[in-house]
Design a protein around this motif. Structure first.
Motif, PDB file in Angstrom:
ATOM      1  N   PHE A  82      24.562  54.079 -69.107  1.00 53.69           N
ATOM      2  CA  PHE A  82      24.601  52.039 -69.491  1.00 53.69           C
ATOM      3  C   PHE A  82      25.709  51.662 -68.290  1.00 53.69           C
ATOM      4  O   PHE A  82      25.120  50.508 -68.360  1.00 53.69           O
ATOM      5  N   PHE A  83      26.142  51.995 -67.910  1.00 49.84           N
ATOM      6  CA  PHE A  83      27.857  50.967 -67.414  1.00 49.84           C
ATOM      7  C   PHE A  83      26.542  50.912 -65.848  1.00 49.84           C
ATOM      8  O   PHE A  83      26.733  49.183 -65.054  1.00 49.84           O
ATOM      9  N   GLN A  84      26.066  51.849 -65.725  1.00 53.47           N
ATOM     10  CA  GLN A  84      25.336  51.930 -63.895  1.00 53.47           C
ATOM     11  C   GLN A  84      24.333  50.364 -65.339  1.00 53.47           C
ATOM     12  O   GLN A  84      23.600  49.351 -63.185  1.00 53.47           O
ATOM     13  N   ARG A  85      23.456  50.195 -65.980  1.00 49.54           N
ATOM     14  CA  ARG A  85      22.342  49.216 -65.897  1.00 49.54           C
ATOM     15  C   ARG A  85      22.934  47.765 -66.123  1.00 49.54           C
ATOM     16  O   ARG A  85      22.867  46.853 -65.529  1.00 49.54           O
ATOM     17  N   VAL A  86      24.448  47.969 -66.961  1.00 48.88           N
ATOM     18  CA  VAL A  86      25.243  46.444 -66.887  1.00 48.88           C
ATOM     19  C   VAL A  86      25.423  46.001 -65.429  1.00 48.88           C
ATOM     20  O   VAL A  86      25.482  44.703 -65.540  1.00 48.88           O
ATOM     21  N   THR A  87      26.306  46.976 -63.918  1.00 48.84           N
ATOM     22  CA  THR A  87      26.773  46.711 -63.588  1.00 48.84           C
ATOM     23  C   THR A  87      25.641  45.710 -62.624  1.00 48.84           C
ATOM     24  O   THR A  87      25.221  44.954 -61.572  1.00 48.84           O
ATOM     25  N   GLN A  88      24.238  46.879 -62.597  1.00 46.47           N
ATOM     26  CA  GLN A  88      22.762  45.734 -62.182  1.00 46.47           C
ATOM     27  C   GLN A  88      22.362  44.922 -62.379  1.00 46.47           C
ATOM     28  O   GLN A  88      21.742  43.938 -61.653  1.00 46.47           O
ATOM     29  N   ARG A  89      22.900  44.314 -63.508  1.00 46.76           N
ATOM     30  CA  ARG A  89      22.885  42.759 -64.774  1.00 46.76           C
ATOM     31  C   ARG A  89      23.255  42.128 -63.856  1.00 46.76           C
ATOM     32  O   ARG A  89      23.441  41.103 -63.941  1.00 46.76           O
ATOM     33  N   PHE A  90      24.509  42.717 -63.674  1.00 51.07           N
ATOM     34  CA  PHE A  90      25.310  41.417 -63.715  1.00 51.07           C
ATOM     35  C   PHE A  90      26.162  41.728 -61.960  1.00 51.07           C
ATOM     36  O   PHE A  90      27.503  42.500 -62.304  1.00 51.07           O
ATOM     37  N   PRO A  91      25.864  41.867 -61.196  1.00 47.48           N
ATOM     38  CA  PRO A  91      25.751  42.081 -59.915  1.00 47.48           C
ATOM     39  C   PRO A  91      27.194  41.068 -59.011  1.00 47.48           C
ATOM     40  O   PRO A  91      27.433  40.322 -59.496  1.00 47.48           O
ATOM     41  N   ALA A  92      28.636  41.907 -58.428  1.00 42.29           N
ATOM     42  CA  ALA A  92      29.565  41.190 -57.545  1.00 42.29           C
ATOM     43  C   ALA A  92      29.350  41.229 -55.716  1.00 42.29           C
ATOM     44  O   ALA A  92      29.236  42.089 -55.712  1.00 42.29           O
ATOM     45  N   PRO A  93      28.436  40.215 -55.457  1.00 42.81           N
ATOM     46  CA  PRO A  93      27.855  40.417 -53.966  1.00 42.81           C
ATOM     47  C   PRO A  93      29.459  39.949 -53.004  1.00 42.81           C
ATOM     48  O   PRO A  93      28.692  40.843 -52.270  1.00 42.81           O
ATOM     49  N   GLN A  94      29.884  39.266 -53.757  1.00 44.58           N
ATOM     50  CA  GLN A  94      31.411  39.468 -52.681  1.00 44.58           C
ATOM     51  C   GLN A  94      32.316  40.145 -52.711  1.00 44.58           C
ATOM     52  O   GLN A  94      32.597  40.842 -53.750  1.00 44.58           O
ATOM     53  N   PRO A  95      32.975  40.917 -51.489  1.00 42.60           N
ATOM     54  CA  PRO A  95      34.429  41.787 -51.911  1.00 42.60           C
ATOM     55  C   PRO A  95      35.579  41.207 -51.679  1.00 42.60           C
ATOM     56  O   PRO A  95      35.830  39.986 -51.852  1.00 42.60           O
TER      57      PRO A  95
END
Length: 373
Positions: free
Chosen positions: A12-25
């Motif tokens: 579930f969390f993996q799918r959420v983070t794939q849908r809302f990615p964070a590109p900047q460090p």
């Protein structure tokens, strides 16, 4: 947590983070209740940010979860004092994440008192704060001006199921402690102080258990709402608590002050939904009342001719039994992950922000795919 439950949560969390990615460090400091399901959430946060440190709330630490967290992240001790003083708070940030882009995840407004000097003086860049609770949100809104972006999930519709079930867990734990003394809820009239989302849930749960419920809230609008819901609504706090054998404090902002305790009837029970320093002015009683531990998580306060009981030391009583709200907690955690991604991806103006309705619908749809079974 069973292995299949853990696998489903991680997916579930993996799918959420794939849908809302964070590109900047970006780095993060995370204040959290360290409960059994929390390591999976922290691992998801680690996909979006570098976790500089985890700061568990001291009265909600599950030892197994803490041990798992220490295997992967730095875990530091959390106190109100360390973030109440600007110099101390700044030193901690510099020691932990000097020069970094930094997100602050908060539960209860720990950073609120020093966020202005931290934003001005930190060697890195504070990208923003994400606050979980209504109590904490109020601490930030009390500032003259927010110096950075603040994402709040406190009033999100995705949090409403959690708030509803937290009210149930408060009543469950309160009843368990009262029964340990041989008393029962239905023999007590109750007063709920604070008629927000938690107070409303608590009042309705008590009513369902055949308890006579009185409501007091400083806000007259809340008192009108409580009256419309069929509860007794006195004009003053003293009138509300007088004669009630159970007081549940749900304000997050000093529900009972020194002078209020004298009004309590003998044998009254006091329970809280948050920490004792937020809800109860117990330290003012040190030289007047004797404290005696009369059972697990039951403290008797007594002086000449008067006594009452405080449950769980005045702290959130539901954490004695895990404070479980089932899988609905993952809706809130997913919204925090989405807010994290947004704060790391885009520049936000200082001030209050919330997720869009579309983003919340996406989270709800993902949650239904995994947990509506």
């Amino acid at each position: 947590m069973e292995s299949f439950e853990k696998a489903r949560l991680e997916a579930f969390f993996q799918r959420v983070t794939q849908r809302f990615p964070a590109p900047q460090p970006t780095s993060s400091l995370i204040i959290t209740h360290l409960l059994p399901e929390r390591p999976a959430f922290l691992q998801a946060m680690a996909h979006l940010t570098h976790i500089a440190a985890v700061l568990p709330k001291p009265r909600s630490i599950h030892e197994t979860a803490a041990a798992q967290t220490r295997q992967h992240f730095t875990v530091d001790t959390l106190t109100r004092a360390q973030f109440a003083d600007p110099a101390t708070a700044l030193t901690y940030l510099e020691d932990t994440a000097a020069g970094k882009n930094l997100l602050l995840l908060d539960v209860g407004g720990y950073f609120a008192g020093t966020i202005e000097p931290l934003c001005a003086q930190f060697s890195g860049n504070i990208r923003g704060v994400i606050e979980d609770t209504e109590n904490g949100l109020q601490r930030y809104l009390d500032l003259d001006k927010l110096p950075c972006p603040l994402y709040s999930v406190a009033r999100s519709p995705l949090k409403e199921p959690e708030d509803h079930l937290v009210g149930h867990s408060i009543v469950f734990s309160t009843e368990a402690l009262i029964r340990s003394r041989g008393d029962i809820l239905s023999s007590l009239d109750a007063c709920v102080i604070g008629y927000g989302k938690l107070g409303t849930s608590i009042a309705r749960m008590l009513h369902a258990k055949n308890v006579q419920v009185t409501i007091y809230d400083d806000d007259p609008v809340k008192r009108v709402q409580a009256r419309a819901h069929g509860f007794h609504v006195p004009t003053t706090r003293a009138e509300a608590i007088r004669g009630c054998g159970l007081i549940i404090c749900a304000t997050g902002n000093l529900a009972l002050r020194y002078e209020d305790f004298a009004v309590l009837p003998n044998g009254a029970y006091i329970a809280s939904v948050t920490s004792s320093e937020d809800e109860l002015e117990l330290t003012a009683l040190d030289h007047l009342y004797r404290r005696t531990e009369t059972g697990p998580h039951l403290t008797r306060y007594a002086t000449t001719g008067h006594y009452f009981y405080v449950l769980a030391g005045g702290n959130a009583v539901n954490f004695l039994h895990g404070a479980s709200v089932g899988t609905y907690i993952h809706l809130v955690q997913a919204e925090i992950l989405a807010a994290t991604a947004l704060l790391t991806s885009d520049d936000h103006a200082p001030g209050l922000h919330e997720l869009t309705p579309d983003a919340r619908r996406i989270i709800a749809e993902i949650w239904l795919d995994y947990f509506n079974r």
